[in-house]
Design a protein around this motif. Sequence first.
Motif, PDB file in Angstrom:
ATOM      1  N   GLU A  95       5.907   4.143   2.739  1.00 54.05           N
ATOM      2  CA  GLU A  95       6.970   4.825   2.004  1.00 54.05           C
ATOM      3  C   GLU A  95       8.254   3.996   2.016  1.00 54.05           C
ATOM      4  N   LEU A  96       8.586   3.425   3.161  1.00 53.47           N
ATOM      5  CA  LEU A  96       9.772   2.579   3.253  1.00 53.47           C
ATOM      6  C   LEU A  96       9.632   1.351   2.354  1.00 53.47           C
ATOM      7  N   ALA A  97       8.458   0.763   2.345  1.00 51.51           N
ATOM      8  CA  ALA A  97       8.232  -0.410   1.495  1.00 51.51           C
ATOM      9  C   ALA A  97       8.354  -0.040   0.027  1.00 51.51           C
ATOM     10  N   ARG A  98       7.809   1.109  -0.359  1.00 56.04           N
ATOM     11  CA  ARG A  98       7.921   1.547  -1.754  1.00 56.04           C
ATOM     12  C   ARG A  98       9.374   1.805  -2.132  1.00 56.04           C
ATOM     13  N   ARG A 133      12.090   0.514  -0.765  1.00 52.21           N
ATOM     14  CA  ARG A 133      12.812  -0.765  -0.849  1.00 52.21           C
ATOM     15  C   ARG A 133      12.460  -1.504  -2.133  1.00 52.21           C
ATOM     16  N   ALA A 134      11.186  -1.472  -2.520  1.00 46.48           N
ATOM     17  CA  ALA A 134      10.771  -2.144  -3.753  1.00 46.48           C
ATOM     18  C   ALA A 134      11.421  -1.480  -4.968  1.00 46.48           C
ATOM     19  N   LYS A 135      11.512  -0.161  -4.945  1.00 49.19           N
ATOM     20  CA  LYS A 135      12.152   0.559  -6.054  1.00 49.19           C
ATOM     21  C   LYS A 135      13.636   0.207  -6.132  1.00 49.19           C
ATOM     22  N   TYR A 136      14.319   0.184  -5.003  1.00 52.33           N
ATOM     23  CA  TYR A 136      15.735  -0.188  -4.990  1.00 52.33           C
ATOM     24  C   TYR A 136      15.928  -1.629  -5.453  1.00 52.33           C
ATOM     25  N   ALA A 137      15.063  -2.528  -5.001  1.00 52.19           N
ATOM     26  CA  ALA A 137      15.168  -3.939  -5.388  1.00 52.19           C
ATOM     27  C   ALA A 137      14.959  -4.096  -6.890  1.00 52.19           C
TER      28      ALA A 137
END
Length: 87
Positions: free
Chosen positions: A7-10, A12-16
């Motif tokens: 969830e954290l990786a998703r 962060r990817a969305k924010y990036a």
Amino acid sequence: METDRDELARRRAKYATGLLWHVGAFVIINVFFWVLDLALGPPGATWAFWVTGFWGLGLAFHLLAFLIDGRQVEDRLTRKYEQRQDR
């Protein structure tokens, strides 16, 4: 535990991705504004400067939010306050 990391990786990817779109739009649109301003405006009239400046300020806040989220400040503070309440 693995789902939290996913969830954290998703997130962060969305924010990036959002930040990259913001940077891309900033560059493309502001280049157009500067070309338009320099081509059509009277000498010394640089309204594009103000647009770029204020939009750049907004972009800086977007970048700051991205960097702060990357440090998981909210999660760390939540754990800290939960620990204080448990005492």
